[in-house]
Motif scaffolding. Structure first.
Motif, short mmCIF file in Angstrom:
data_model
loop_
_atom_site.label_atom_id
_atom_site.label_comp_id
_atom_site.label_asym_id
_atom_site.label_seq_id
_atom_site.Cartn_x
_atom_site.Cartn_y
_atom_site.Cartn_z
N PHE A 1 0.84 -1.21 0.00
CA PHE A 1 0.00 0.00 0.00
C PHE A 1 0.87 1.25 0.00
O PHE A 1 0.65 2.19 -0.77
N VAL A 2 1.85 1.26 0.89
CA VAL A 2 2.71 2.44 1.02
C VAL A 2 3.55 2.63 -0.23
O VAL A 2 3.78 3.76 -0.68
N PHE A 3 4.03 1.53 -0.83
CA PHE A 3 4.78 1.64 -2.08
C PHE A 3 3.92 2.27 -3.17
O PHE A 3 4.39 3.09 -3.95
N VAL A 4 2.65 1.86 -3.22
CA VAL A 4 1.74 2.44 -4.21
C VAL A 4 1.59 3.94 -3.98
O VAL A 4 1.61 4.74 -4.93
N ILE A 5 1.44 4.34 -2.70
CA ILE A 5 1.31 5.76 -2.38
C ILE A 5 2.56 6.53 -2.78
O ILE A 5 2.49 7.63 -3.34
N ILE A 6 3.74 5.96 -2.51
CA ILE A 6 5.00 6.62 -2.86
C ILE A 6 5.11 6.78 -4.37
O ILE A 6 5.47 7.85 -4.88
N SER B 1 2.77 6.92 -6.53
CA SER B 1 1.79 7.90 -6.99
C SER B 1 2.20 9.31 -6.59
O SER B 1 2.11 10.25 -7.40
N THR B 2 2.64 9.49 -5.35
CA THR B 2 3.01 10.82 -4.85
C THR B 2 4.12 11.44 -5.68
O THR B 2 4.09 12.64 -6.00
N PHE B 3 5.12 10.62 -6.03
CA PHE B 3 6.27 11.14 -6.76
C PHE B 3 6.19 10.87 -8.27
O PHE B 3 7.15 11.11 -8.99
N ALA B 4 5.02 10.38 -8.72
CA ALA B 4 4.78 10.15 -10.15
C ALA B 4 5.92 9.39 -10.81
O ALA B 4 6.48 9.80 -11.84
N HIS C 1 -5.91 4.62 13.37
CA HIS C 1 -5.73 5.34 12.11
C HIS C 1 -5.81 4.38 10.92
O HIS C 1 -5.14 4.57 9.91
N ARG C 2 -6.67 3.36 11.05
CA ARG C 2 -6.75 2.31 10.03
C ARG C 2 -7.30 2.82 8.70
O ARG C 2 -7.05 2.20 7.65
N ASP C 3 -8.02 3.91 8.70
CA ASP C 3 -8.63 4.42 7.47
C ASP C 3 -7.87 5.63 6.92
O ASP C 3 -8.43 6.42 6.16
N GLU C 4 -6.60 5.76 7.31
CA GLU C 4 -5.79 6.90 6.84
C GLU C 4 -4.62 6.42 6.00
O GLU C 4 -4.21 5.26 6.09
N ASP C 5 -4.08 7.32 5.19
CA ASP C 5 -2.85 7.07 4.44
C ASP C 5 -1.70 7.75 5.16
O ASP C 5 -1.85 8.87 5.66
N PRO C 6 -0.53 7.09 5.23
CA PRO C 6 0.63 7.79 5.81
C PRO C 6 1.03 8.96 4.93
O PRO C 6 0.94 8.89 3.70
N ASP C 7 1.46 10.04 5.55
CA ASP C 7 1.87 11.23 4.81
C ASP C 7 3.33 11.05 4.41
O ASP C 7 4.24 11.29 5.20
N VAL C 8 3.55 10.61 3.16
CA VAL C 8 4.89 10.26 2.70
C VAL C 8 5.82 11.46 2.70
O VAL C 8 7.00 11.37 3.06
N GLU C 9 5.30 12.62 2.30
CA GLU C 9 6.17 13.79 2.17
C GLU C 9 6.39 14.50 3.50
O GLU C 9 7.31 15.30 3.63
N ASP C 10 5.55 14.21 4.51
CA ASP C 10 5.77 14.76 5.85
C ASP C 10 6.73 13.84 6.58
O ASP C 10 6.39 13.15 7.55
N ALA D 1 -9.63 0.77 0.13
CA ALA D 1 -8.80 0.40 1.26
C ALA D 1 -7.73 1.46 1.53
O ALA D 1 -7.32 2.19 0.63
N ARG D 2 -7.29 1.52 2.76
CA ARG D 2 -6.21 2.40 3.17
C ARG D 2 -5.17 1.57 3.93
O ARG D 2 -5.53 0.62 4.62
N PRO D 3 -3.89 1.93 3.82
CA PRO D 3 -2.86 1.13 4.51
C PRO D 3 -2.83 1.33 6.01
O PRO D 3 -2.27 0.53 6.73
N GLY D 4 -3.43 2.43 6.48
CA GLY D 4 -3.35 2.74 7.90
C GLY D 4 -2.07 3.51 8.20
O GLY D 4 -1.12 3.53 7.41
#
Length: 337
Positions: free
Chosen positions: A85-90, A92-95, A151-160, A318-321
């Motif tokens: 999940f987090v890899f997908v967010i990363i 996406s965040t950094f395109a 925080h199960r329904d949240e995404d980690p803030d990758v850039e923070d 879904a969210r990674p938490g």
């Protein structure tokens, strides 16, 4: 504990390095968009490899050691799905362009293995010297479980992220990925590319995952070799699994809840083990086979319930938490009054 000799350690580490080298060659020498067929083949290979290793390990070192390996591998594999999940967010965040995602994942797995090898060595040493470390690991897992559930329904803030923020502040960074290089020359000066920032983001997040996964598998076994191979084989298959299931991750809406339950269960198991050793031998311990049953049941219920939920309501994602609340962003919608 299994009697693991130096030769077994050396051969195992050599095998892991060989598999990593193959991945690195494919990622660096031949960057390409990984298709479903290739991802499926590699995923099947890594799962079969881990299972066959478990059969050999059981025959060589006995049923108890083999059971600990399989339970440890299952725990690490389930936790690694949350990594995806987090890899997908990363990505996406950094395109990150698709042809470079293979490289990012491979380098990320190398970093994760290196970090976990250090944590395993430190954890095994501490456990051998101080039995109360079992209590500390148990409390850490309980805290993690509570935070993940909250925080199960949240995404980690990758850039923070301190590492990412520092890199952006001190390094000159290009706008483009420059063919997948980490550094390039532009305007007469040496500059980093966004790919370096992506790797730093993955590496720093790998540290957080290691803080959860290493105590979790030490809750199953105190044998450092089993902890290492369970982590290594779970991570080695992560790259292929990413390309195979990234389109399905959105449907695992209850995964974070399930992982929080598993972490809490293993935390209690560690605390009971500490109490059995240090306080009173009459304190019951949780058998490894019972751990296996609980983990399998939780993962099965989570998967079935998630698929049923998303079938009834396809809009649910879904969210990674996260282990902490996400800071509000300027682009976030205003909360309802």
């Amino acid at each position: 504990m299994a009697d693991i000799g130096g030769l077994t350690w050396a051969l195992t580490i050599g095998l892991v390095l060989l598999l990593l080298a193959v991945d690195l060659v494919l990622a660096v020498v031949r960057p390409h968009r990984v298709k479903i067929g290739e991802a499926t083949a590699w995923s099947v290979f890594y799962v079969l490899f881990a299972l066959l290793f478990g059969v050999w390990f059981t025959l060589a070192h006995g049923g108890q050691a083999g059971t600990e390996y399989f339970v440890g591998y299952l725990v690490e594999k389930s936790l690694s799905v949350d990594n995806l999940f987090v890899f997908v967010i990363i990505m996406s965040t950094f395109a990150v362009p698709e042809e470079h995602q293979h490289k990012v994942l491979t380098f990320g797995i190398v970093l994760a293995l290196a970090l976990r090898a250090v944590f395993i060595a430190v954890g095994a040493t501490l456990l051998a010297l101080f039995s109360f470390v079992f209590l500390l690991f148990g409390l850490l897992l309980l805290y993690t479980a509570v935070q993940l559930f909250r925080h199960r329904d949240e995404d980690p803030d990758v850039e923070d992220n301190v590492v990412v923020k520092t890199a952006r502040r001190v390094l000159p960074i290009t706008d483009d990925y420059e063919g997948g290089k980490l550094f390039t020359r532009a305007g007469g000066r040496r500059m980093a590319t966004p790919l370096l920032v992506v790797l730093l983001a993955i590496g720093s997040i790998d540290v957080l995952f290691a803080l959860d996964s290493i105590p979790a598998v030490f809750g199953i076994t105190s044998e450092p070799y089993v902890v290492f191979v369970a982590n290594a084989f779970a991570l080695l298959g992560l790259r292929a699994l990413f390309f195979l299931v990234k389109g399905l991750l959105d449907r695992l809406v209850y995964l974070s809840t399930g992982l929080s339950l598993i972490l809490a269960f293993i935390g209690v198991k560690l605390i009971l083990h500490w109490a059995h050793q240090d306080l009173d031998p009459r304190v019951p311990e949780v058998p490894t086979l019972l751990s296996l049953g609980v983990i399998v049941v939780v993962l099965t219920v989570v998967t079935v319930a998630s698929l049923a939920k998303t079938r009834r309501d396809p809009s649910v994602k879904a969210r990674p938490g996260s282990l902490r609340a996400r800071r509000p962003q300027p682009s976030d919608p205003e909360p309802p009054s």
